[in-house]
Design a protein around this motif. Sequence first.
Motif, PDB file in Angstrom:
ATOM      1  N   ILE A  39       0.814  -1.218   0.000  1.00  0.00           N
ATOM      2  CA  ILE A  39       0.000   0.000   0.000  1.00  0.00           C
ATOM      3  C   ILE A  39       0.847   1.268   0.000  1.00  0.00           C
ATOM      4  CG2 ILE A  39      -2.042  -1.100   0.983  1.00  0.00           C
ATOM      5  CD1 ILE A  39      -1.329   0.043   3.692  1.00  0.00           C
ATOM      6  N   THR A  40       2.156   1.121   0.131  1.00  0.00           N
ATOM      7  CA  THR A  40       3.033   2.293   0.027  1.00  0.00           C
ATOM      8  C   THR A  40       3.589   2.471  -1.383  1.00  0.00           C
ATOM      9  OG1 THR A  40       5.025   1.099   0.711  1.00  0.00           O
ATOM     10  CG2 THR A  40       3.703   2.121   2.453  1.00  0.00           C
ATOM     11  N   VAL A  41       3.354   1.507  -2.252  1.00  0.00           N
ATOM     12  CA  VAL A  41       3.821   1.606  -3.634  1.00  0.00           C
ATOM     13  C   VAL A  41       3.025   2.713  -4.333  1.00  0.00           C
ATOM     14  CG1 VAL A  41       3.961   0.408  -5.862  1.00  0.00           C
ATOM     15  CG2 VAL A  41       4.505  -0.811  -3.755  1.00  0.00           C
ATOM     16  N   PRO A  42       3.728   3.644  -4.989  1.00  0.00           N
ATOM     17  CA  PRO A  42       3.000   4.702  -5.699  1.00  0.00           C
ATOM     18  C   PRO A  42       2.005   4.111  -6.704  1.00  0.00           C
ATOM     19  CG  PRO A  42       5.352   5.165  -5.664  1.00  0.00           C
ATOM     20  CD  PRO A  42       5.173   3.774  -5.121  1.00  0.00           C
ATOM     21  N   ASP A  43       0.813   4.648  -6.728  1.00  0.00           N
ATOM     22  CA  ASP A  43      -0.256   4.219  -7.635  1.00  0.00           C
ATOM     23  C   ASP A  43      -0.647   2.751  -7.444  1.00  0.00           C
ATOM     24  OD1 ASP A  43      -0.392   6.774  -8.818  1.00  0.00           O
ATOM     25  OD2 ASP A  43       1.285   6.271 -10.129  1.00  0.00           O
ATOM     26  N   CYS A  44      -0.534   2.249  -6.214  1.00  0.00           N
ATOM     27  CA  CYS A  44      -0.972   0.865  -5.971  1.00  0.00           C
ATOM     28  C   CYS A  44      -2.482   0.801  -6.196  1.00  0.00           C
ATOM     29  CB  CYS A  44      -0.606   0.414  -4.566  1.00  0.00           C
ATOM     30  SG  CYS A  44      -1.698   1.001  -3.258  1.00  0.00           S
ATOM     31  N   PRO A  45      -2.970  -0.349  -6.610  1.00  0.00           N
ATOM     32  CA  PRO A  45      -4.423  -0.488  -6.782  1.00  0.00           C
ATOM     33  C   PRO A  45      -5.143  -0.221  -5.457  1.00  0.00           C
ATOM     34  CG  PRO A  45      -3.271  -2.339  -7.782  1.00  0.00           C
ATOM     35  CD  PRO A  45      -2.251  -1.558  -7.003  1.00  0.00           C
ATOM     36  N   ARG A  46      -6.230   0.529  -5.516  1.00  0.00           N
ATOM     37  CA  ARG A  46      -6.993   0.845  -4.299  1.00  0.00           C
ATOM     38  C   ARG A  46      -7.488  -0.425  -3.618  1.00  0.00           C
ATOM     39  NH1 ARG A  46     -11.550   4.490  -5.227  1.00  0.00           N
ATOM     40  NH2 ARG A  46     -11.571   4.654  -2.969  1.00  0.00           N
ATOM     41  N   TYR A  47      -7.669  -1.465  -4.395  1.00  0.00           N
ATOM     42  CA  TYR A  47      -8.125  -2.747  -3.861  1.00  0.00           C
ATOM     43  C   TYR A  47      -7.197  -3.259  -2.754  1.00  0.00           C
ATOM     44  CZ  TYR A  47      -9.419  -7.688  -3.796  1.00  0.00           C
ATOM     45  OH  TYR A  47      -9.816  -8.942  -3.404  1.00  0.00           O
ATOM     46  N   PHE A  48      -5.924  -2.906  -2.804  1.00  0.00           N
ATOM     47  CA  PHE A  48      -4.986  -3.366  -1.787  1.00  0.00           C
ATOM     48  C   PHE A  48      -5.361  -2.822  -0.406  1.00  0.00           C
ATOM     49  CE2 PHE A  48      -1.187  -4.202  -4.842  1.00  0.00           C
ATOM     50  CZ  PHE A  48      -1.867  -5.269  -5.379  1.00  0.00           C
ATOM     51  N   HIS A  49      -5.954  -1.631  -0.365  1.00  0.00           N
ATOM     52  CA  HIS A  49      -6.408  -1.093   0.919  1.00  0.00           C
ATOM     53  C   HIS A  49      -7.561  -1.934   1.459  1.00  0.00           C
ATOM     54  CE1 HIS A  49      -3.802   2.387   0.785  1.00  0.00           C
ATOM     55  NE2 HIS A  49      -4.146   2.539  -0.477  1.00  0.00           N
ATOM     56  N   ASN A  67      -8.126   2.706   9.404  1.00  0.00           N
ATOM     57  CA  ASN A  67      -7.233   3.508   8.561  1.00  0.00           C
ATOM     58  C   ASN A  67      -7.233   3.016   7.121  1.00  0.00           C
ATOM     59  OD1 ASN A  67      -6.500   5.208  10.665  1.00  0.00           O
ATOM     60  ND2 ASN A  67      -4.729   3.963  11.230  1.00  0.00           N
ATOM     61  N   ALA A  68      -7.225   1.708   6.939  1.00  0.00           N
ATOM     62  CA  ALA A  68      -7.266   1.147   5.585  1.00  0.00           C
ATOM     63  C   ALA A  68      -8.594   1.489   4.905  1.00  0.00           C
ATOM     64  CB  ALA A  68      -7.057  -0.369   5.627  1.00  0.00           C
ATOM     65  N   TRP A  69      -9.695   1.428   5.665  1.00  0.00           N
ATOM     66  CA  TRP A  69     -11.017   1.769   5.115  1.00  0.00           C
ATOM     67  C   TRP A  69     -11.048   3.229   4.669  1.00  0.00           C
ATOM     68  CZ3 TRP A  69     -15.229  -0.052   3.076  1.00  0.00           C
ATOM     69  CH2 TRP A  69     -16.352   0.738   3.012  1.00  0.00           C
ATOM     70  N   GLN A  70     -10.471   4.108   5.473  1.00  0.00           N
ATOM     71  CA  GLN A  70     -10.466   5.534   5.132  1.00  0.00           C
ATOM     72  C   GLN A  70      -9.654   5.792   3.863  1.00  0.00           C
ATOM     73  OE1 GLN A  70      -9.226   7.113   9.009  1.00  0.00           O
ATOM     74  NE2 GLN A  70     -11.233   8.113   9.118  1.00  0.00           N
ATOM     75  N   LYS A  71      -8.587   5.053   3.663  1.00  0.00           N
ATOM     76  CA  LYS A  71      -7.799   5.217   2.428  1.00  0.00           C
ATOM     77  C   LYS A  71      -8.544   4.645   1.225  1.00  0.00           C
ATOM     78  CE  LYS A  71      -3.416   5.442   4.761  1.00  0.00           C
ATOM     79  NZ  LYS A  71      -2.181   4.779   5.117  1.00  0.00           N
ATOM     80  N   LEU A  72      -9.359   3.655   1.476  1.00  0.00           N
ATOM     81  CA  LEU A  72     -10.144   3.051   0.402  1.00  0.00           C
ATOM     82  C   LEU A  72     -11.276   3.978  -0.013  1.00  0.00           C
ATOM     83  CD1 LEU A  72     -10.743   0.537  -1.334  1.00  0.00           C
ATOM     84  CD2 LEU A  72     -12.105  -0.323   0.564  1.00  0.00           C
ATOM     85  N   ASN A  73     -11.833   4.674   0.942  1.00  0.00           N
ATOM     86  CA  ASN A  73     -12.970   5.570   0.697  1.00  0.00           C
ATOM     87  C   ASN A  73     -12.670   6.984   1.180  1.00  0.00           C
ATOM     88  OD1 ASN A  73     -15.032   3.690  -0.305  1.00  0.00           O
ATOM     89  ND2 ASN A  73     -14.669   2.703   1.670  1.00  0.00           N
ATOM     90  N   PRO A  74     -11.783   7.691   0.484  1.00  0.00           N
ATOM     91  CA  PRO A  74     -11.457   9.055   0.944  1.00  0.00           C
ATOM     92  C   PRO A  74     -12.671   9.961   0.844  1.00  0.00           C
ATOM     93  CG  PRO A  74     -10.480   8.628  -1.197  1.00  0.00           C
ATOM     94  CD  PRO A  74     -11.107   7.340  -0.747  1.00  0.00           C
ATOM     95  N   GLN A  75     -12.822  10.841   1.810  1.00  0.00           N
ATOM     96  CA  GLN A  75     -13.962  11.766   1.836  1.00  0.00           C
ATOM     97  C   GLN A  75     -13.643  13.042   1.085  1.00  0.00           C
ATOM     98  OE1 GLN A  75     -16.924  10.878   3.025  1.00  0.00           O
ATOM     99  NE2 GLN A  75     -16.053   8.895   3.576  1.00  0.00           N
TER     100      GLN A  75
END
Length: 75
Positions: A39-49, A67-75
Amino acid sequence: LQHEFFLNSNDVHAGYALFQNQMEQKRWEDAGITINKLITVPDCPRYFHFLAMQLWCQQEKWDKAWNAWQKLNPQ
């Protein structure tokens, strides 16, 4: 798989294969290390979160899951 991914930690395909293998073998701690790198790889697939969220929920690590959920669904 592990050697291949750690030689090139930006290779999301190798990392995902390693993560899947670790999950199948129920190596939760290793899978956590792998998904954290992915999840730190630039442009990683959002699915990884989402995968990270699932892993952390399974281990009842609710703060990490949130925290992973928030990165998956940014507000």
